[in-house]
Design an enzyme around this catalytic site. Sequence first.
Site, mmCIF file in Angstrom:
data_model
loop_
_atom_site.group_PDB
_atom_site.id
_atom_site.type_symbol
_atom_site.label_atom_id
_atom_site.label_comp_id
_atom_site.label_asym_id
_atom_site.label_seq_id
_atom_site.Cartn_x
_atom_site.Cartn_y
_atom_site.Cartn_z
ATOM 1 N N GLY A 320 26.803 21.278 -62.147
ATOM 2 C CA GLY A 320 26.388 19.950 -62.570
ATOM 3 C C GLY A 320 26.161 19.872 -64.075
ATOM 4 N N SER A 321 25.162 19.113 -64.471
ATOM 5 C CA SER A 321 24.940 18.849 -65.893
ATOM 6 C C SER A 321 24.431 20.054 -66.675
ATOM 7 C CB SER A 321 23.955 17.690 -66.048
ATOM 8 O OG SER A 321 24.526 16.490 -65.546
ATOM 9 N N THR A 322 24.025 21.128 -66.000
ATOM 10 C CA THR A 322 23.636 22.332 -66.750
ATOM 11 C C THR A 322 24.840 22.920 -67.476
ATOM 12 O OG1 THR A 322 24.040 23.829 -64.866
ATOM 13 C CG2 THR A 322 21.834 22.860 -65.057
ATOM 14 N N PHE A 323 26.042 22.521 -67.070
ATOM 15 C CA PHE A 323 27.280 23.020 -67.675
ATOM 16 C C PHE A 323 27.625 22.296 -68.978
ATOM 17 C CE2 PHE A 323 32.060 23.289 -67.688
ATOM 18 C CZ PHE A 323 32.162 24.669 -67.771
ATOM 19 N N LYS A 324 26.938 21.207 -69.258
ATOM 20 C CA LYS A 324 27.316 20.361 -70.395
ATOM 21 C C LYS A 324 27.141 21.064 -71.737
ATOM 22 C CE LYS A 324 26.582 15.994 -67.987
ATOM 23 N NZ LYS A 324 25.710 14.816 -67.762
#
Length: 638
Positions: A320-324
Amino acid sequence: MVERDTDRYRSLTRRALMLGGIQAGLISTLVGRMYYLQVLQSDRYTMLAEENRINMRLLTPSRGQILDRFGVPLAVNQQNFRVVIVSEQARKIDRMLNLISEIVPLTDTDYRRITREIQRKRAFVPVTVKENLTWEQVTMIEVNAPDLPGVSIDVGELRNYPYEAATAHLLGYVGVVSESELNGDPVLTLPGFRIGKAGVEKFHDASLRGVAGTSQLEVNSVGRVIRELSRDEGQPGRDITMTIDIGLQQYTQDRLNAEKSAAAVVMDVHTGGIYSMASHPSYDANLFTTGINAETWEELLSDPTTPLSNKAVAGQYAPGSTFKMMVALAALDSGIVGPRHSVFCPGHMDLGDHRFHCWKKGGHGTVDFVGALKHSCDTFFYDLAKRIGIDRIHDMAKRFGLGQRLQLDLPGERPGLIPSRDWKQANLGKSWTQGESLIAAIGQGYVLATPLQLAVMQSRLVNGGFAVKPHLTRQIERGAGEQTAWPAIGISKAHLDITLAGQNAVMNQGDGTAFKMRITEPGFEMGGKTGTSQVRRITMAERSTGVLKNDQLPWRQRDHALFVGYAPINAPRYACAVIVEHGGGGSAVAAPIARDLLLEVQRRDSARGSAQVSRAEPVVEPAAAIAVNRGAARKVGG
């Protein structure tokens, strides 16, 4: 008449001489044989006699202990009485087993196991009949020893895990040696001997096992032991000191118990030492030490929350957004966009005839790198992925430890997946599409990561860009300590600072996605990034009528909640990653857990440094306090 007597005399004389010659020959043969046996073969038969009188036995070495970083025992040995049987001495096995069963109850499963082991082992090798005997059972066996030939009591050790479920996924367990594991080493045939089957017990089995000793026993004609002539204890296994802080490990496990299925990792960003690694639900490893029954084993296997799996290293999830942060660094490192790049977010991005939605329906307006991380704006990262492509994202993620096994000193680690054009062509036989790059930019689609990988990614982000690797082994006996020097990844400090500023804003600015979950205790403040990953596709029809909330869906269809964080904010030392399977929003569910873990590890470190508190007993926050800390929260994005 005289002649007849003379002939008779001569005949008798010849017969006497023949008999005498035969007797002389027999006596000569007997004397020769006696000379051969008693003189020429004296040494050989003396040796055989000694071998019949002296019985050599192997002694099971004591298995090495496993300790936490402060010397608290995590895996220890306890005295274990067992009854064993030697088939060549017992002769009538069935009768002996029936007699034993009158003292020590035996099940049908026990009978089948004993029979199987007797068949596959040599006749002189003892076979364990039953373990964990009471003292009363031991005395009854000894009293009835004359009626139980080939049956004896053996005193060994039984592995025990005092912290039970809190350490099961880390330590693993030991078990009896299977037929496929026999390699010619005689110690493996000893009754009750166990080897590591999972976890640290398996990874360090060679060091923990030790070297068998020997015992010379004098026995009488029926094989009863008269006395011990000599004894060599061999070498006990080596102790393993782990990086784990058992107090924090217990706290982490208890904190996860409030969820249905979850995992968390806390590690030192400079050494890579793992302070806690927990997976919930767990199990009691002692069940395997004493012999798990079929019903319990079947329950563990059929549980949909997979308690036997260590989700921290074997669970693969869309991050999810932790990959951004990876997408942001890939874009900055490429030079295609600069640090001041901004994007207007109307709540979506159109690519061809397909619309990619931001999590916030009305959009975020104009955002830059820090603002996009703070608000977890999907549209901003769609724009970056469209500009730089999947391969640059792939290369950057690999540099931070994603999509690969990290060679952790623990079995069962899985690699996750960071896709690329070549990967899709090689594995799916299809070309990569630009739309897939947009989906990957928000940590969805083919992208998969383990909680351990996310903790390593966060560590490399905040330690100055050094390729720290995770590990659980601090030292073996008095061996070398932990590694502190790591190669640089080669990322600009200015670019890393942008991602840190974004994570700081997430937690410590009023409009950050996890502001309500921040640490307010001075000096312990944290930074972090929320993440929510979908496990189902939201249709256009559902969007038009209103997207269903997680609590309106079956558990299996709810979003995963993720969070990566670090602390303290001004001098990062600890990184944390949390996954709550089907937990909902990362800010509402995963962030509070990470906050509590980062606060606890800092408190424990501060207490040890300032007050030199005793480390003998773990300090665990009561469950009631954990519930208060968790608090009520609502999803605000990410």
